[in-house]
Scaffold this motif. Structure first.
Motif, short mmCIF file in Angstrom:
data_model
loop_
_atom_site.label_atom_id
_atom_site.label_comp_id
_atom_site.label_asym_id
_atom_site.label_seq_id
_atom_site.Cartn_x
_atom_site.Cartn_y
_atom_site.Cartn_z
N GLN A 157 -29.14 73.47 -25.26
CA GLN A 157 -30.38 74.24 -25.08
C GLN A 157 -30.49 75.33 -26.12
OE1 GLN A 157 -30.45 75.94 -21.16
NE2 GLN A 157 -28.76 77.33 -21.56
N SER A 158 -31.70 75.78 -26.32
CA SER A 158 -31.92 76.90 -27.23
C SER A 158 -31.27 78.14 -26.63
CB SER A 158 -33.42 77.11 -27.45
OG SER A 158 -34.06 77.41 -26.22
N SER A 159 -31.06 79.15 -27.45
CA SER A 159 -30.37 80.36 -26.99
C SER A 159 -31.08 81.04 -25.83
CB SER A 159 -30.17 81.33 -28.15
OG SER A 159 -31.42 81.66 -28.72
N ASP A 160 -32.40 80.91 -25.77
CA ASP A 160 -33.15 81.55 -24.68
C ASP A 160 -33.48 80.57 -23.55
OD1 ASP A 160 -35.05 79.98 -25.90
OD2 ASP A 160 -36.29 81.64 -26.58
N GLY A 161 -33.02 79.34 -23.67
CA GLY A 161 -33.21 78.35 -22.60
C GLY A 161 -34.61 77.75 -22.52
N LEU A 162 -35.46 78.01 -23.50
CA LEU A 162 -36.82 77.50 -23.44
C LEU A 162 -36.92 76.02 -23.82
CD1 LEU A 162 -38.80 80.50 -25.00
CD2 LEU A 162 -38.48 79.91 -22.57
N LEU A 163 -35.90 75.50 -24.48
CA LEU A 163 -35.89 74.10 -24.87
C LEU A 163 -34.52 73.53 -24.50
CD1 LEU A 163 -37.30 71.75 -26.50
CD2 LEU A 163 -35.89 72.49 -28.40
N LYS A 164 -34.53 72.40 -23.80
CA LYS A 164 -33.29 71.73 -23.41
C LYS A 164 -33.39 70.27 -23.84
CE LYS A 164 -32.89 74.75 -19.45
NZ LYS A 164 -33.01 74.88 -18.01
N VAL A 165 -32.31 69.78 -24.42
CA VAL A 165 -32.25 68.38 -24.83
C VAL A 165 -30.98 67.74 -24.28
CG1 VAL A 165 -33.59 68.78 -26.93
CG2 VAL A 165 -31.11 68.82 -27.05
N VAL A 191 -28.63 64.31 -25.22
CA VAL A 191 -28.37 63.15 -26.09
C VAL A 191 -27.10 62.47 -25.60
CG1 VAL A 191 -29.49 64.22 -28.10
CG2 VAL A 191 -27.03 64.45 -27.79
N THR A 192 -26.93 61.21 -25.99
CA THR A 192 -25.70 60.51 -25.67
C THR A 192 -24.71 60.72 -26.81
OG1 THR A 192 -26.27 58.43 -26.74
CG2 THR A 192 -27.00 58.73 -24.45
N ALA A 193 -23.45 60.41 -26.54
CA ALA A 193 -22.44 60.49 -27.60
C ALA A 193 -22.68 59.40 -28.64
CB ALA A 193 -21.04 60.37 -27.00
N ALA A 194 -23.57 58.45 -28.34
CA ALA A 194 -23.97 57.45 -29.32
C ALA A 194 -25.17 57.96 -30.14
CB ALA A 194 -24.33 56.13 -28.63
N ARG A 195 -25.49 59.22 -29.97
CA ARG A 195 -26.53 59.93 -30.72
C ARG A 195 -27.95 59.41 -30.44
NH1 ARG A 195 -22.03 59.76 -34.78
NH2 ARG A 195 -22.67 57.63 -35.07
N GLU A 196 -28.20 59.12 -29.18
CA GLU A 196 -29.53 58.71 -28.74
C GLU A 196 -30.12 59.82 -27.88
OE1 GLU A 196 -31.01 55.64 -25.41
OE2 GLU A 196 -29.93 54.70 -27.08
N VAL A 197 -31.34 60.25 -28.21
CA VAL A 197 -32.00 61.31 -27.43
C VAL A 197 -32.43 60.71 -26.09
CG1 VAL A 197 -33.93 62.91 -27.33
CG2 VAL A 197 -32.78 62.48 -29.51
N LYS A 198 -32.02 61.35 -25.00
CA LYS A 198 -32.35 60.88 -23.66
C LYS A 198 -33.48 61.69 -23.03
CE LYS A 198 -29.74 57.44 -22.54
NZ LYS A 198 -30.36 56.15 -22.33
N SER A 199 -33.49 63.00 -23.26
CA SER A 199 -34.55 63.80 -22.68
C SER A 199 -34.75 65.09 -23.47
CB SER A 199 -34.25 64.14 -21.22
OG SER A 199 -33.18 65.03 -21.11
N ILE A 200 -35.99 65.60 -23.36
CA ILE A 200 -36.35 66.88 -23.95
C ILE A 200 -37.18 67.62 -22.92
CG2 ILE A 200 -37.63 68.05 -25.79
CD1 ILE A 200 -37.10 65.63 -27.58
N ASP A 201 -36.79 68.85 -22.60
CA ASP A 201 -37.51 69.67 -21.64
C ASP A 201 -37.99 70.92 -22.37
OD1 ASP A 201 -38.51 70.68 -19.21
OD2 ASP A 201 -36.62 71.72 -18.79
N ILE A 202 -39.31 71.10 -22.40
CA ILE A 202 -39.92 72.19 -23.17
C ILE A 202 -40.62 73.14 -22.21
CG2 ILE A 202 -41.59 72.77 -24.97
CD1 ILE A 202 -41.24 69.84 -25.97
N ALA A 203 -40.31 74.43 -22.31
CA ALA A 203 -40.99 75.44 -21.51
C ALA A 203 -42.45 75.53 -21.97
CB ALA A 203 -40.30 76.79 -21.66
N ASP A 204 -43.35 75.78 -21.03
CA ASP A 204 -44.78 75.84 -21.32
C ASP A 204 -45.12 76.83 -22.43
OD1 ASP A 204 -45.34 73.89 -19.45
OD2 ASP A 204 -45.81 75.33 -17.86
N GLU A 205 -44.42 77.96 -22.46
CA GLU A 205 -44.75 78.98 -23.46
C GLU A 205 -44.50 78.50 -24.90
OE1 GLU A 205 -41.47 82.30 -23.51
OE2 GLU A 205 -41.74 81.56 -21.46
N LEU A 206 -43.59 77.54 -25.07
CA LEU A 206 -43.34 77.01 -26.41
C LEU A 206 -44.48 76.10 -26.88
CD1 LEU A 206 -39.55 76.08 -26.60
CD2 LEU A 206 -40.76 77.86 -27.84
#
Length: 108
Positions: free
Chosen positions: A34-42, A44-59
């Motif tokens: 996650q970003s330092s302020d927690g506004l973005l969370k991702v 990924v797998t250890a196989a380097r595949e993005v599984k999810s992205i969570d974005i705060a509304d303010e971003l």
């Protein structure tokens, strides 16, 4: 002589199978970042595949800031995934390999 060669070939096949099993397992190992302020969370797998992205509304209000957050956070997650991937696959390959002089240096 041929027995030694067959044993060596079987060891190499075992190592290949072990690497393939490890690759499959790495698809299930999740890395959360996650970003330092927690506004973005991702995730990924250890196989380097993005599984999810969570974005705060303010971003969502600042495209440039969101892009910066995505780049930084995804790069951190992918870096961690790459470290795990390399260590696991290297260990899997090395464990099953026959004892051939000088071959161990390839996996350092």
């Amino acid at each position: 002589m041929f027995g030694d060669m067959m044993g060596m070939m079987n060891k190499i096949k075992e190592a290949q199978d072990n690497v393939e099993k490890t690759k499959e397992r790495l698809k299930t190992v999740l890395i959360d970042e996650q970003s330092s302020d927690g506004l973005l969370k991702v995730t990924v797998t250890a196989a380097r595949e993005v599984k999810s992205i969570d974005i705060a509304d303010e971003l969502l209000e600042d495209k440039e800031q969101l892009e910066d957050y995505l780049v930084l956070t995804l790069n951190k997650a992918i870096s961690k995934a790459s470290d795990i991937n390399e260590k696991e696959l290297g260990a899997a390959a090395k464990d099953g390999m026959p004892d051939i002089p000088g071959l161990g240096d390839m996996f350092k």
